[in-house]
Design a protein around this motif. Structure first.
Motif, PDB file in Angstrom:
ATOM      1  N   GLN A   4       0.829  -1.217   0.000  1.00 48.80           N
ATOM      2  CA  GLN A   4       0.000   0.000   0.000  1.00 48.80           C
ATOM      3  C   GLN A   4       0.857   1.259   0.000  1.00 48.80           C
ATOM      4  O   GLN A   4       1.855   1.321   0.710  1.00 48.80           O
ATOM      5  N   ILE A   5       0.434   2.258  -0.776  1.00 48.08           N
ATOM      6  CA  ILE A   5       0.981   3.594  -0.523  1.00 48.08           C
ATOM      7  C   ILE A   5      -0.150   4.395   0.107  1.00 48.08           C
ATOM      8  O   ILE A   5      -1.327   4.218  -0.213  1.00 48.08           O
ATOM      9  N   ARG A   6       0.207   5.288   1.031  1.00 44.78           N
ATOM     10  CA  ARG A   6      -0.757   5.962   1.878  1.00 44.78           C
ATOM     11  C   ARG A   6      -0.385   7.431   1.919  1.00 44.78           C
ATOM     12  O   ARG A   6       0.776   7.780   2.157  1.00 44.78           O
ATOM     13  N   PHE A   7      -1.325   8.285   1.657  1.00 39.74           N
ATOM     14  CA  PHE A   7      -1.041   9.732   1.694  1.00 39.74           C
ATOM     15  C   PHE A   7      -2.351  10.451   1.956  1.00 39.74           C
ATOM     16  O   PHE A   7      -3.442   9.892   1.779  1.00 39.74           O
ATOM     17  N   ARG A   8      -2.260  11.727   2.342  1.00 39.21           N
ATOM     18  CA  ARG A   8      -3.442  12.482   2.682  1.00 39.21           C
ATOM     19  C   ARG A   8      -3.771  13.422   1.524  1.00 39.21           C
ATOM     20  O   ARG A   8      -2.904  14.149   1.050  1.00 39.21           O
TER      21      ARG A   8
END
Lengths: 408, 408
Positions: A342-346
């Motif tokens: 997973q890549i996770r960012f806001r």
């Protein structure tokens, strides 16, 4: 290109080619011969092409409607004995064919002919080499400024190629209006409607029609896996994000497929061959489809992922496979939930995320709806539109190069 | 159905089933046993069903969001040792399962369970038996009055089933407004946009973007074969037809495929396996796709025809097959041009023709644009929408039957 603009070019560039593009003349025709079934062309770079009579007649550049450039000749009516009575290569390097028994002359632009040669196999719908990723090779989607894209076709092309190659891209600086996501989509092509409308809002609803309109966590999924043809791409434009939590998550489904193929070959076999049941039902619609979770094309290559845990319908599979199917499905889900993939960012206000909905799974962390407003606005657009826009921009780029070459 | 309405029904009909439908209780559960991996159910009609533990837990009817009815339980998190600790069949005929180590109870409606039994294979996306036709078995599409369809869901269902079974249907009495074709489409579902807009007009243009906007004959074809997913259905609403000529032509592509398979097996083999190149280009778009003209599914059954003589791109096929490919293509075209395979009729004002654009080829005779006005207005809609609407109408019909049964 515009026929009037074409006429200003030096010959043979101003020959009609039967399509809208200019073709570079990187090589010239050295010799052309009539063989039993083909016209054999020898090029100045030493290569040789064979063009079959029917293929040449079918693609005669003058037998098209002057505006639509759609073909007007009916190849079904071609006489059985059709063949060239005479061919010549003019001093300008143009191939001319006189046909018999039809009295017709076809003039072929050498750049066009070279481009469409089929003697050495090459795919027509050739997509760029895909970059498969996980969290060890990528932190975020490629990032672009909307302002730059509007100003420069070259930046726009890079942006679209990022989506084509990596399955996703992130825009900054998109205006905070309700129309903006449509403007971004329409720069590429035509929006795909769904039962959620042309544009949909992702925020907390009091009578939600979908789990996306709650504060619940959304595990990684593709949208509308319940349709025969899932939307090719999704845009999600962040208008407001003041809530705590709600990070965006992307997972490269092709990487997940690769992982399963390597580490869990039996699960991979089942997920690529046994169809799963999906359903998306409401009081006013009942969409269902049945297809393998990992879709392979005729060459055995992965072209599509279908995933949405809460949009599955009671599985109808052979009873003797049922336990194994569930095990395979759990392995798939565990992999998509694993932070390694997973890549996770806001997403911040003004960001607009685009991703290939048939390849990249998206999700979000749960958020507290009381902690602040969170409003995303989205729409769908098909892969066809992306490919069309990329070809046009590449054609414009090539035309620019050819025109500068001619002017030198 | 509405949860409030459900509560008024006698038990066990008012059990939540996790979906929006009512299920008939044509049989009751005689006995239920826990086996090593399944719950084994014996029915009053003598049949037996096995339901695997994970399947049952996955489909627990209470583990759904109360409004969306989308699943909230994550099967990926199910404990490995999950199994029923106890099951019972109540006097009302309901199957209750107590789970361990999870402390949860699932209550299954027997009608729902019977409907979703997978012990005897049946396809989920089951389409009605198709009626394949040519001019020896059909003169015209099935005909319906729009006024009747608006009044009666039963007539509406018959109309949609005509389209599903025969690939086409003809409506009379559709209002002569520009909006009418959209109203007909929206009764079924969501319109599919294309680069021609949401609705397109078929009449003579002075600067046409397509051969359809000329007075030229249009040989039988499918629309947008240049897209990865051709529009599933097309609507053509006749607002005015005062021109001489311009008869409509329909060809059942599945019948053509059958004919080729029987009479021209080599052509059939090539057309079902070697992809053809299609392109639809303009100054602002460049759509291309490469696929066999006759599309077969995994079971070798024909599910799609792609045809549009003037939307073919220069074929990129192995040179050694080129002559045979052209011969096969000419055979296909000759068959679709043969009156034996065509039905021909004139659209009058107020008629609206619907057809499966991935099965039925459409065309028109040439017409003299000076002889009178001819104006058709059309749009596209996907097969998913047709199937969804048919299921809803069938569900409403079944609900009506069950409610009358209960009331008796």
């Amino acid at each position: 290109m515009d026929p009037e603009e074409r006429k200003k070019l030096p010959s043979p560039h101003n020959l009609p080619t039967g399509d809208f593009y200019l073709y570079p003349m990187t090589v010239t025709i050295v010799k052309a011969l009539i063989t039993e079934r083909t016209v054999n062309v020898e090029w100045s770079d030493g290569t040789v092409s064979d063009f079959h009579f029917l293929w040449l007649r079918d693609n005669c550049p003058c037998c098209v409607h002057p505006y639509t450039l759609e073909q007007t000749y009916e190849i079904v009516n071609a006489p059985k004995s059709l063949k060239p009575s005479e061919i010549e290569v003019t001093t300008e390097g143009v191939l001319t064919i006189h046909w018999e028994p039809e009295e017709h002359k076809s003039i072929f632009h050498p750049g066009w002919l070279k481009e469409h040669c089929y003697s050495n196999e090459k795919p027509l719908v050739k997509e760029a080499q895909k970059e498969i990723w996980d969290s060890s090779t990528r932190e975020k989607p490629d990032e672009y400024e909307w302002e730059q894209i509007v100003k420069s076709e070259e930046t726009e092309l890079q942006w679209l190629q990022s989506i084509q190659n990596t399955g996703c891209a992130l825009l900054h600086g998109v205006p905070l209006t309700e129309q903006a996501v449509g403007e971004v989509a329409n720069r590429i092509g035509v929006v795909k409607l769904s039962n959620f409308g042309d544009f949909f809002d992702v925020r907390v609803d009091f009578d939600p029609v979908s789990n996306s309109n709650t504060g619940l966590e959304l595990p990684p999924h593709t949208d509308l896996p319940t349709r025969e043809y899932q939307p090719g791409m999704q845009l999600l434009h962040c208008i407001t994000n003041e809530a705590q939590g709600g990070s965006s998550v992307l997972v490269d489904g092709f990487r997940v497929a690769e992982e399963l193929q390597n580490k869990h070959p039996r699960a991979y076999k089942l997920l690529t061959t046994v169809p799963w049941d999906f359903a998306n039902r409401s009081r006013t619609s009942d969409y269902r489809w049945k297809a393998p979770i990992i879709g392979l094309d005729d060459d055995g290559e992965c072209f599509e992922i279908r995933a949405g845990s809460w949009l599955r319908h009671p599985l109808q599979a052979p009873p003797e496979l049922m336990d194994e199917m569930y095990e395979a499905y759990q392995t798939f889900e565990k992999t998509t939930h694993d932070p390694q993939f997973q890549i996770r960012f806001r997403l911040e206000s003004g960001d607009c995320m685009l991703f290939d909905n048939r390849r990249v799974l998206h999700g979000r962390a749960a958020y507290e709806s009381e902690s602040g407003n969170r409003h995303l606005r989205g729409c769908y657009i098909d892969r066809d539109e992306l490919r069309s826009r990329i070809r046009l921009l590449q054609g414009n780029h090539r035309r620019h190069l050819i025109l500068s070459e001619i002017e030198r």
